[in-house]
Design a protein around this motif. Structure first.
Motif, short mmCIF file in Angstrom:
data_model
loop_
_atom_site.label_atom_id
_atom_site.label_comp_id
_atom_site.label_asym_id
_atom_site.label_seq_id
_atom_site.Cartn_x
_atom_site.Cartn_y
_atom_site.Cartn_z
N VAL A 191 -5.63 1.65 3.94
CA VAL A 191 -5.04 0.71 3.00
C VAL A 191 -5.93 -0.53 2.97
O VAL A 191 -6.08 -1.22 3.97
CB VAL A 191 -3.59 0.33 3.40
CG1 VAL A 191 -3.03 -0.66 2.40
CG2 VAL A 191 -2.71 1.57 3.48
N PRO B 57 -4.78 -7.07 4.05
CA PRO B 57 -3.74 -7.14 3.01
C PRO B 57 -3.43 -8.59 2.65
O PRO B 57 -3.73 -9.51 3.42
CB PRO B 57 -2.54 -6.47 3.68
CG PRO B 57 -2.74 -6.73 5.14
CD PRO B 57 -4.23 -6.68 5.36
N THR C 115 -4.59 -4.79 -0.38
CA THR C 115 -3.34 -4.85 -1.12
C THR C 115 -2.93 -6.31 -1.34
O THR C 115 -3.26 -7.19 -0.56
CB THR C 115 -2.21 -4.13 -0.37
OG1 THR C 115 -2.08 -4.69 0.94
CG2 THR C 115 -2.49 -2.65 -0.28
N ASN D 274 0.44 -7.09 7.61
CA ASN D 274 -0.15 -5.79 7.90
C ASN D 274 0.95 -4.73 8.01
O ASN D 274 0.80 -3.62 7.51
CB ASN D 274 -0.94 -5.86 9.20
CG ASN D 274 -2.11 -6.81 9.10
OD1 ASN D 274 -3.14 -6.50 8.52
ND2 ASN D 274 -1.97 -8.01 9.67
N ILE E 148 -6.17 -0.35 8.32
CA ILE E 148 -5.67 -1.39 7.40
C ILE E 148 -6.74 -2.46 7.30
O ILE E 148 -7.29 -2.91 8.32
CB ILE E 148 -4.36 -2.00 7.92
CG1 ILE E 148 -3.22 -0.98 7.83
CG2 ILE E 148 -4.00 -3.26 7.15
CD1 ILE E 148 -1.95 -1.42 8.52
N SER F 18 -4.50 -12.10 5.83
CA SER F 18 -3.15 -11.55 5.89
C SER F 18 -2.20 -12.55 6.53
O SER F 18 -2.62 -13.60 7.03
CB SER F 18 -3.15 -10.23 6.67
OG SER F 18 -3.55 -10.44 8.02
N ALA G 65 0.57 -4.04 3.75
CA ALA G 65 -0.19 -2.77 3.83
C ALA G 65 0.77 -1.61 4.03
O ALA G 65 0.77 -0.64 3.26
CB ALA G 65 -1.21 -2.83 4.95
N GLY H 127 0.83 -1.19 0.00
CA GLY H 127 0.00 0.00 0.00
C GLY H 127 0.86 1.24 0.00
O GLY H 127 0.91 1.99 -0.97
#
Length: 399
Positions: free
Chosen positions: A251, A277, A254, A281, A274, A313, A258, A236
């Protein structure tokens, strides 16, 4: 490897020509309108002070650089779209050392960077609709991203020892505008406010993708606040040294980390969200040269996974043994079994008010090592989510 046919379809639809010329010249003389879309196609680097207005859509026809001594001003509500392209033809907006970006959107009229596949228009933005009308918020890699490079200190080295400048990732080494770093920690690269960057992260080769927002050696004189990154294929926001601070960030979705920090970034990230992601993270790396400086990350709300969409994540927090970072008042929720805070014994990493939304008896299973005094179970978010209500993620109800 799993084939993503939806993303392949978008890539095929976007198989259009990308301009190859990056010669610095007067942008007004060398840009033209796309006959099909009416977009202003930007084909040349920006060498003189230039303004992009909200009554037009600007189409990046290549890697467009704001050169040393030039300022690009972008009005609130302006939409910028990157053409398709990979390798050296990946489209991006690059602000070189000595250049400035004055992109000052507002909560009512944010500035949108996205792909030409996105049907969002300035009229939709002006009407308060900030979501893409046709692209899902997990479609990534359709163009490059935004890179800001400055003259502040970095911690880097090569075989001969410390170096004060290096080439930024995501930009081919053949482009000297990709260099960043120096000795001016107060360097000013402009003002970036209320900006949403979406569907980027094109690959330039060998697994080297462009981040949503890349900050290389950016100085403390630069103002960056109210930033949203959506569906970038790589990270991100990634910080490479520098001293810039960033406030109010989202973010979302992603493909990689992140928030990624490298080369002794010495600023502060304050008030952020966040959301799910694809990897860490936080990927918080240590110095790469002898210069050592630390940064602070505070007042965060981390939604570690999206169970409904099956987006998970990796580590909650990942640091190196030599990382230097103060982590303060960060609330993690939607935590999955096996997700952990790693390397809690790193001497330069401190924890204060780190709250995991798990049962007290499960806390130890989410820490790789002894649980530090600053890490607890339960708690609630200290992030000011109302400051981020302008974002697509907020409008989609992801908070």
């Amino acid at each position: 490897m799993k084939t993503d046919y939806k993303k392949m379809a978008f890539a095929l639809m976007l198989g259009i020509g990308v301009a190859f010329s990056f010669t610095a010249c007067d942008p007004e003389e060398n840009n033209n309108n796309d006959v099909d879309t009416g977009n202003v196609v930007v084909k040349e680097n920006i060498s003189t002070n230039t303004t992009w207005t909200s009554d037009k859509v600007y189409q990046l026809g290549g890697r467009i650089t704001v050169l040393n001594g030039a300022t690009l001003t972008i009005e609130p509500g302006t939409v910028i779209k990157g053409e398709a392209g990979t390798g050296p033809n990946a489209t991006a907006l690059l602000v070189a050392r000595g250049g400035k970006l004055m992109a000052e959107g507002t909560a009512a009229k944010p500035i949108i960077f996205t792909s030409i596949a996105d049907e969002i228009t300035p009229e939709l933005v002006a009407a308060g609709t900030f979501a893409s009308p046709n692209l899902d918020p997990d479609i990534n890699g359709l163009w490059g991203g935004v890179l800001i490079l400055g003259k502040a200190k970095i911690s880097a080295s090569n075989d001969n020892g410390d170096v004060s400048e290096v080439q930024i990732e995501g930009i081919p080494t053949s482009d000297p505008n990709g260099l960043y770093g120096g000795n001016d920690d107060a360097d000013n690269s402009g003002v970036i406010k209320y900006v949403s960057i979406r569907h980027g992260g094109a690959n330039i080769g060998s697994g080297n993708e462009i981040n949503g927002l890349t900050l290389g050696g950016v100085g403390s004189g630069t103002v960056i606040e109210n930033i949203e990154i959506v569906a970038n294929q790589d990270d991100g926001i990634e910080f490479f040294g520098g001293k810039v601070s960033v406030t109010n960030v989202v973010v979302w979705n992603t493909g990689d980390d992140a928030i990624d920090t490298d080369q002794s970034w010495s600023g502060t990230l304050d008030n952020f969200v966040i959301i799910a992601p694809g990897d860490h993270n936080f990927e918080l790396d240590g110095p790469e040269g002898t210069m050592e400086a630390g940064h602070t990350i505070k007042n965060g709300h981390v939604i570690a996974n999206d169970f409904e969409l099956e987006r998970f994540s990796a580590d909650l927090i990942n640091v190196d043994n030599n990382s230097i970072v103060a982590l303060q008042n960060i609330f993690f929720t939607d935590i999955n079994e096996g997700q952990q805070i790693n390397r809690v014994t790193a001497a330069g990493v401190t924890f204060e008010g780190i709250m995991l939304d798990v049962a007290a008896e499960d806390l130890a299973s989410h820490v790789n090592g002894d649980v530090p005094a600053g890490v607890t179970a339960g708690g609630s978010s200290t992030a000011t989510l109302t400051s981020l209500s302008w974002t697509w993620a907020s409008q989609a109800g992801k908070f």
